[in-house]
Design an enzyme around this catalytic site. Structure first.
Site, PDB file in Angstrom:
ATOM      1  N   THR A   1       0.810  -1.217   0.000  1.00 18.38           N
ATOM      2  CA  THR A   1       0.000   0.000   0.000  1.00 18.38           C
ATOM      3  C   THR A   1       0.848   1.275   0.000  1.00 18.38           C
ATOM      4  OG1 THR A   1      -0.160   0.053   2.416  1.00 18.38           O
ATOM      5  CG2 THR A   1      -1.848  -1.195   1.241  1.00 18.38           C
ATOM      6  N   ASP A   2       0.180   2.366  -0.375  1.00 18.60           N
ATOM      7  CA  ASP A   2       0.829   3.683  -0.333  1.00 18.60           C
ATOM      8  C   ASP A   2       0.547   4.332   1.024  1.00 18.60           C
ATOM      9  OD1 ASP A   2      -1.814   4.633  -0.437  1.00 18.60           O
ATOM     10  OD2 ASP A   2      -1.680   5.224  -2.539  1.00 18.60           O
ATOM     11  N   CYS A   3       0.919   5.586   1.173  1.00 16.85           N
ATOM     12  CA  CYS A   3       0.755   6.253   2.477  1.00 16.85           C
ATOM     13  C   CYS A   3      -0.714   6.426   2.867  1.00 16.85           C
ATOM     14  CB  CYS A   3       1.493   7.589   2.490  1.00 16.85           C
ATOM     15  SG  CYS A   3       0.867   8.774   1.289  1.00 16.85           S
TER      16      CYS A   3
END
Length: 129
Positions: free
Chosen positions: A10-12
């Site tokens: 996942t991203d931030c």
């Protein structure tokens, strides 16, 4: 093929990073080929391999950390030297369509020059698993 979404995917914002779908597609392709008796080592030993010539992804909805995704993979077309995979990624918990895509693979020799797909492998590509 099922894929669990890990934190590292996942991203931030906690959403699956867009490029990771290419990894999921790669895994789907590998499982598809191996379920039909096509193994990279065998192809290389026979003097050919398959390379990605084109990749498309359409993002439909976000997938998040903890989701279980199902990657459906199929061959949608075969020509003399290439074939096309199509994918549908669904969230197993919600049955929501997350992404679709396609990959054109080209058969190449050891010098990365296009060649015809050997008949034996062409037959395996279209066989039911």
């Amino acid at each position: 093929m099922d894929v669990r979404v890990y934190y590292e995917d996942t991203d931030c914002g906690g959403i699956v990073y867009y490029a990771n779908y290419l990894k999921y597609f790669e895994r789907g392709r590998t499982e598809y080929l191996e379920s039909r008796g096509i193994f990279v080592k065998e192809c290389l030993a026979k003097g050919f391999s398959f390379v990605v010539a084109r990749q498309e992804v359409d993002y439909k909805a976000p997938a998040r950390y903890g989701d279980i995704l199902n990657v459906e993979t199929r061959v949608s077309g075969i020509s003399k030297a290439s074939f096309t995979f199509e994918y549908a990624v669904n969230n197993k918990n919600t049955d929501q369509l997350i992404a679709t895509g396609s990959t054109v693979m080209v058969c190449v020799d050891k010098d990365i020059q296009p060649i015809g797909i050997p008949l034996e492998f062409k037959e395996r590509l279209s066989a039911k698993a």
